[in-house]
Design a protein around this motif. Structure first.
Motif, PDB file in Angstrom:
ATOM      1  N   ASN A   1       0.811  -1.219   0.000  1.00 47.79           N
ATOM      2  CA  ASN A   1       0.000   0.000   0.000  1.00 47.79           C
ATOM      3  C   ASN A   1       0.844   1.269   0.000  1.00 47.79           C
ATOM      4  OD1 ASN A   1       0.957  -0.342   2.561  1.00 47.79           O
ATOM      5  ND2 ASN A   1      -1.039  -0.511   3.558  1.00 47.79           N
TER       6      ASN A   1
ATOM      7  N   GLY B   1      -4.481 -10.182  16.030  1.00 43.36           N
ATOM      8  CA  GLY B   1      -5.604  -9.972  15.115  1.00 43.36           C
ATOM      9  C   GLY B   1      -5.513  -8.675  14.335  1.00 43.36           C
ATOM     10  N   GLY B   2      -4.341  -8.029  14.370  1.00 42.77           N
ATOM     11  CA  GLY B   2      -4.172  -6.755  13.657  1.00 42.77           C
ATOM     12  C   GLY B   2      -3.540  -6.948  12.285  1.00 42.77           C
ATOM     13  N   ASP B   3      -3.142  -5.844  11.672  1.00 47.10           N
ATOM     14  CA  ASP B   3      -2.542  -5.901  10.330  1.00 47.10           C
ATOM     15  C   ASP B   3      -1.231  -6.688  10.320  1.00 47.10           C
ATOM     16  OD1 ASP B   3      -4.517  -4.458   9.041  1.00 47.10           O
ATOM     17  OD2 ASP B   3      -3.594  -2.530   9.515  1.00 47.10           O
ATOM     18  N   SER B   4      -0.462  -6.579  11.400  1.00 47.98           N
ATOM     19  CA  SER B   4       0.818  -7.293  11.428  1.00 47.98           C
ATOM     20  C   SER B   4       0.587  -8.795  11.422  1.00 47.98           C
ATOM     21  CB  SER B   4       1.631  -6.923  12.674  1.00 47.98           C
ATOM     22  OG  SER B   4       1.914  -5.559  12.677  1.00 47.98           O
TER      23      SER B   4
ATOM     24  N   HIS C   1      -6.564 -15.666  17.780  1.00 47.90           N
ATOM     25  CA  HIS C   1      -6.894 -14.296  18.170  1.00 47.90           C
ATOM     26  C   HIS C   1      -7.858 -14.305  19.348  1.00 47.90           C
ATOM     27  CE1 HIS C   1      -7.612 -10.129  18.126  1.00 47.90           C
ATOM     28  NE2 HIS C   1      -8.743 -10.148  17.447  1.00 47.90           N
ATOM     29  N   ARG C   2      -7.674 -13.344  20.238  1.00 50.17           N
ATOM     30  CA  ARG C   2      -8.459 -13.360  21.478  1.00 50.17           C
ATOM     31  C   ARG C   2      -9.907 -12.879  21.305  1.00 50.17           C
ATOM     32  NH1 ARG C   2      -5.150  -8.685  24.828  1.00 50.17           N
ATOM     33  NH2 ARG C   2      -5.664  -6.920  23.475  1.00 50.17           N
ATOM     34  N   ARG C   3     -10.214 -12.272  20.167  1.00 52.51           N
ATOM     35  CA  ARG C   3     -11.602 -11.797  19.934  1.00 52.51           C
ATOM     36  C   ARG C   3     -12.306 -12.663  18.894  1.00 52.51           C
ATOM     37  NH1 ARG C   3     -12.102  -6.877  22.489  1.00 52.51           N
ATOM     38  NH2 ARG C   3     -10.113  -5.844  22.762  1.00 52.51           N
TER      39      ARG C   3
ATOM     40  N   ARG D   1      -9.080  -7.321  13.708  1.00 51.97           N
ATOM     41  CA  ARG D   1      -9.211  -5.894  13.450  1.00 51.97           C
ATOM     42  C   ARG D   1      -8.393  -5.454  12.224  1.00 51.97           C
ATOM     43  NH1 ARG D   1      -5.606  -2.460  17.667  1.00 51.97           N
ATOM     44  NH2 ARG D   1      -6.697  -3.515  19.331  1.00 51.97           N
TER      45      ARG D   1
ATOM     46  N   GLN E   1      -7.096  -4.896   8.273  1.00 51.42           N
ATOM     47  CA  GLN E   1      -7.771  -4.266   7.139  1.00 51.42           C
ATOM     48  C   GLN E   1      -8.606  -5.295   6.365  1.00 51.42           C
ATOM     49  OE1 GLN E   1      -4.693  -2.406   4.743  1.00 51.42           O
ATOM     50  NE2 GLN E   1      -3.758  -1.572   6.580  1.00 51.42           N
TER      51      GLN E   1
ATOM     52  N   TYR F   1      -6.951  -7.588   3.820  1.00 43.41           N
ATOM     53  CA  TYR F   1      -6.209  -8.722   4.393  1.00 43.41           C
ATOM     54  C   TYR F   1      -7.168  -9.842   4.776  1.00 43.41           C
ATOM     55  CZ  TYR F   1      -1.692  -6.345   5.164  1.00 43.41           C
ATOM     56  OH  TYR F   1      -0.486  -5.739   5.015  1.00 43.41           O
TER      57      TYR F   1
ATOM     58  N   ILE G   1       1.475  -9.187  18.246  1.00 36.87           N
ATOM     59  CA  ILE G   1       0.402  -8.617  19.074  1.00 36.87           C
ATOM     60  C   ILE G   1       0.591  -7.112  19.302  1.00 36.87           C
ATOM     61  CG2 ILE G   1      -0.181 -10.815  20.179  1.00 36.87           C
ATOM     62  CD1 ILE G   1       1.429  -9.742  22.634  1.00 36.87           C
ATOM     63  N   GLY G   2       1.221  -6.455  18.342  1.00 35.55           N
ATOM     64  CA  GLY G   2       1.356  -5.007  18.446  1.00 35.55           C
ATOM     65  C   GLY G   2       2.714  -4.593  18.978  1.00 35.55           C
TER      66      GLY G   2
ATOM     67  N   ALA H   1      -4.008   5.546  15.815  1.00 40.16           N
ATOM     68  CA  ALA H   1      -3.614   4.139  15.632  1.00 40.16           C
ATOM     69  C   ALA H   1      -3.324   3.830  14.168  1.00 40.16           C
ATOM     70  CB  ALA H   1      -4.719   3.230  16.150  1.00 40.16           C
TER      71      ALA H   1
ATOM     72  N   LYS I   1      -1.032   3.524  11.870  1.00 37.04           N
ATOM     73  CA  LYS I   1       0.419   3.454  11.689  1.00 37.04           C
ATOM     74  C   LYS I   1       0.706   2.874  10.312  1.00 37.04           C
ATOM     75  CE  LYS I   1       1.001   4.619  16.059  1.00 37.04           C
ATOM     76  NZ  LYS I   1       1.132   6.050  16.347  1.00 37.04           N
ATOM     77  N   GLN I   2       1.071   3.720   9.411  1.00 33.23           N
ATOM     78  CA  GLN I   2       1.307   3.330   8.026  1.00 33.23           C
ATOM     79  C   GLN I   2       2.652   3.885   7.570  1.00 33.23           C
ATOM     80  OE1 GLN I   2      -1.115   1.559   5.992  1.00 33.23           O
ATOM     81  NE2 GLN I   2      -1.872   1.171   8.041  1.00 33.23           N
TER      82      GLN I   2
HETATM   83  P1  NAP Z   1      -2.292  -3.721  16.615  1.00 34.91           P
HETATM   84  O1  NAP Z   1      -3.052  -3.078  15.522  1.00 34.91           O
HETATM   85  O2  NAP Z   1      -2.172  -3.038  17.910  1.00 34.91           O
HETATM   86  O3  NAP Z   1      -2.943  -5.156  16.843  1.00 34.91           O
HETATM   87  C1  NAP Z   1      -2.462  -5.984  17.846  1.00 34.91           C
HETATM   88  C2  NAP Z   1      -3.334  -7.234  17.885  1.00 34.91           C
HETATM   89  O4  NAP Z   1      -2.807  -8.105  18.875  1.00 34.91           O
HETATM   90  C3  NAP Z   1      -4.760  -6.932  18.242  1.00 34.91           C
HETATM   91  O5  NAP Z   1      -5.614  -7.745  17.490  1.00 34.91           O
HETATM   92  C4  NAP Z   1      -4.808  -7.257  19.731  1.00 34.91           C
HETATM   93  O6  NAP Z   1      -6.036  -7.736  20.154  1.00 34.91           O
HETATM   94  C5  NAP Z   1      -3.808  -8.357  19.838  1.00 34.91           C
HETATM   95  N1  NAP Z   1      -3.178  -8.391  21.155  1.00 34.91           N
HETATM   96  C6  NAP Z   1      -2.603  -7.371  21.818  1.00 34.91           C
HETATM   97  N2  NAP Z   1      -2.101  -7.784  22.988  1.00 34.91           N
HETATM   98  C7  NAP Z   1      -2.389  -9.098  23.068  1.00 34.91           C
HETATM   99  C8  NAP Z   1      -2.147 -10.100  24.039  1.00 34.91           C
HETATM  100  N3  NAP Z   1      -1.480  -9.821  25.165  1.00 34.91           N
HETATM  101  N4  NAP Z   1      -2.578 -11.350  23.794  1.00 34.91           N
HETATM  102  C9  NAP Z   1      -3.237 -11.647  22.657  1.00 34.91           C
HETATM  103  N5  NAP Z   1      -3.489 -10.758  21.689  1.00 34.91           N
HETATM  104  C10 NAP Z   1      -3.067  -9.498  21.894  1.00 34.91           C
HETATM  105  O7  NAP Z   1      -0.785  -4.041  16.190  1.00 34.91           O
HETATM  106  P2  NAP Z   1      -0.174  -4.465  14.771  1.00 34.91           P
HETATM  107  O8  NAP Z   1      -1.011  -5.444  14.078  1.00 34.91           O
HETATM  108  O9  NAP Z   1       1.237  -4.792  15.054  1.00 34.91           O
HETATM  109  O10 NAP Z   1      -0.217  -3.124  13.948  1.00 34.91           O
HETATM  110  C11 NAP Z   1       0.421  -1.947  14.487  1.00 34.91           C
HETATM  111  C12 NAP Z   1       0.155  -0.771  13.568  1.00 34.91           C
HETATM  112  O11 NAP Z   1       0.840  -0.979  12.336  1.00 34.91           O
HETATM  113  C13 NAP Z   1      -1.315  -0.618  13.224  1.00 34.91           C
HETATM  114  O12 NAP Z   1      -1.597   0.754  13.131  1.00 34.91           O
HETATM  115  C14 NAP Z   1      -1.435  -1.276  11.880  1.00 34.91           C
HETATM  116  O13 NAP Z   1      -2.493  -0.780  11.087  1.00 34.91           O
HETATM  117  C15 NAP Z   1      -0.090  -0.945  11.273  1.00 34.91           C
HETATM  118  N6  NAP Z   1       0.278  -1.949  10.246  1.00 34.91           N
HETATM  119  C16 NAP Z   1      -0.171  -1.701   8.988  1.00 34.91           C
HETATM  120  C17 NAP Z   1       0.077  -2.612   7.993  1.00 34.91           C
HETATM  121  C18 NAP Z   1      -0.426  -2.326   6.628  1.00 34.91           C
HETATM  122  O14 NAP Z   1      -1.024  -1.293   6.410  1.00 34.91           O
HETATM  123  N7  NAP Z   1      -0.237  -3.185   5.677  1.00 34.91           N
HETATM  124  C19 NAP Z   1       0.781  -3.797   8.265  1.00 34.91           C
HETATM  125  C20 NAP Z   1       1.217  -4.017   9.563  1.00 34.91           C
HETATM  126  C21 NAP Z   1       0.945  -3.075  10.561  1.00 34.91           C
HETATM  127  P3  NAP Z   1      -7.335  -6.790  20.240  1.00 34.91           P
HETATM  128  O15 NAP Z   1      -7.869  -6.731  18.828  1.00 34.91           O
HETATM  129  O16 NAP Z   1      -8.196  -7.539  21.185  1.00 34.91           O
HETATM  130  O17 NAP Z   1      -6.860  -5.483  20.785  1.00 34.91           O
END
Ligand code: NAP
Length: 323
Positions: free
Chosen positions: A65, A168-171, A190-192, A196, A198, A201, A249-250, A296, A298-299
């Motif tokens: 993207n 459950g996020g983009d990563s 995923h815990r939900r 969440r 995109q 994906y 997990i973020g 949130a 983060k791109q």
């Molecule tokens: P994130 O959006 O914060 O998602 C973290 C995921 O892990 C959530 O689904 C969360 O669950 C889960 N989680 C958090 N703590 C946990 C735990 N202790 N045990 C189990 N599950 C847990 O993080 P991310 O996916 O690394 O993304 C980070 C940022 O980078 C975001 O803004 C994302 O959009 C961006 N990103 C973008 C792209 C892209 O555009 N292609 C690719 C990668 C990352 P809950 O849903 O319950 O909170």
């Protein structure tokens, strides 16, 4: 002359290196590199100090993207960023910045873990974020023996194997999709009840026969003998046989560092920035994932844009204050 030599381990630093700059950028991901390109084009004397080139880009799979690039792997994108940067001859020091202190009324001292000191009129913080740990038994023990935080680094090791991606996020989604190119089965735990990530994906994951979702579930334990053999689901007590576990997990910003240097952070530890990427400290700007600028969202494209704005603001600050 290349300034990319790391003297880590030798306890030495390069004495001949230039020490005075207009802009020192802390962090070498997309925000930092974009800031450096813009800063160099303003003819500001610019330096990047970073622990590793590319930051989080090292740990992500396909990027699909970023405008103008249809599809590229994170590490390949880093090469492109640094190839571009090289044209402007911005030096890059591989080292960790441990402090940023005021030096008199006008300058900052940027101090590194190897004992270097760079003086600068402005500082741009582009440190990114640090991946979270799950904190379950077996996570540390099996790190490098099945547990990974980096799909592009380790996916090829799991050809025809079974892996689980936690999150459950983009990563998590992007890691799972990359893993489907190697593994024979990819669980997403995923815990939900829904991801969440995109929608684009999610559609790809749902259409992929190798992917199986284990929802409303947390991993309680990772175990095996020499390498990972199974994960245990907390809610059901079920043991699922897997060869690899990818934890996605973020991530969190380096809050302690920000608090140490005195920049104001929000409740989650992200640097509070204004629209021009300035912080509460005049002369210190921030850009990219470590800031609260886009919430949130983060791109890479957003981080790069913030880096450009931070460089523009640093330029204006210098013109106003030093000319
Ligand atoms: P994130 O959006 O914060 O998602 C973290 C995921 O892990 C959530 O689904 C969360 O669950 C889960 N989680 C958090 N703590 C946990 C735990 N202790 N045990 C189990 N599950 C847990 O993080 P991310 O996916 O690394 O993304 C980070 C940022 O980078 C975001 O803004 C994302 O959009 C961006 N990103 C973008 C792209 C892209 O555009 N292609 C690719 C990668 C990352 P809950 O849903 O319950 O909170």
């Amino acid at each position: 002359m290349s300034l990319r030599i790391s003297f880590k381990g030798l306890g030495l630093v390069e004495k001949s290196r230039e020490k005075e700059y207009d802009v020192v950028i802390v962090g070498g991901g997309p925000a930092g590199v974009a800031a450096a390109i813009y800063s160099a084009r303003y003819m500001l004397k610019t330096l990047i100090v970073t622990k590793e080139k590319g930051g989080q880009l090292n740990k992500i799979g396909y990027i699909e993207n970023y405008p103008g690039i249809r599809r590229i792997m994170g590490p390949e994108f880093i090469d492109k960023l640094y190839e571009h940067l090289e044209y402007y001859k911005v030096p890059v020091v591989i080292d960790e910045v441990v402090d940023v202190k005021r030096k008199g009324d006008e300058m900052f001292d940027v101090l590194t873990s190897l004992g270097e000191r760079f003086t600068s009129k402005t500082v741009i913080l582009a440190l990114g974020v640090v991946k979270r740990k799950l904190g379950v038994p077996g996570e540390e023990e099996f790190l490098g023996r099945g547990v990974s935080y980096c799909a592009p680094c380790d996916a090829p090791l799991f050809r025809d194997k079974v892996v689980a991606v936690i999150g459950g996020g983009d990563s998590a989604a992007s890691a799972a999709l990359l893993l489907t190119e190697y593994a024979r089965k990819v669980y997403i735990v995923h815990r939900r009840d829904k991801l969440r990530a995109q929608p684009f994906y999610i559609r790809q994951l749902k259409e992929n026969p190798k992917v199986e979702f284990i929802l409303n579930s947390n991993v309680a334990e990772i175990s095996g003998t020499k390498t990972v053999e199974w994960i245990k689901i907390r809610e059901t007590g079920k043991k699922i046989p897997v060869n690899g576990v990818f934890i996605e997990i973020g991530a969190d910003p380096p809050r302690k560092f920000f608090e140490k240097i005195g920049v104001e952070v929000d409740e989650k530890g992200y640097v509070k920035v204004r629209r021009d990427q300035s912080t509460n400290i005049p002369g210190i700007f921030a850009a990219g994932d470590c800031t609260n600028a886009a919430g949130a969202f983060k791109q890479i494209v957003v981080a790069a844009a913030q880096g450009a704005i931070a460089a523009d603001s640093a330029y204006r600050f210098i013109v106003e204050k030093f000319n």
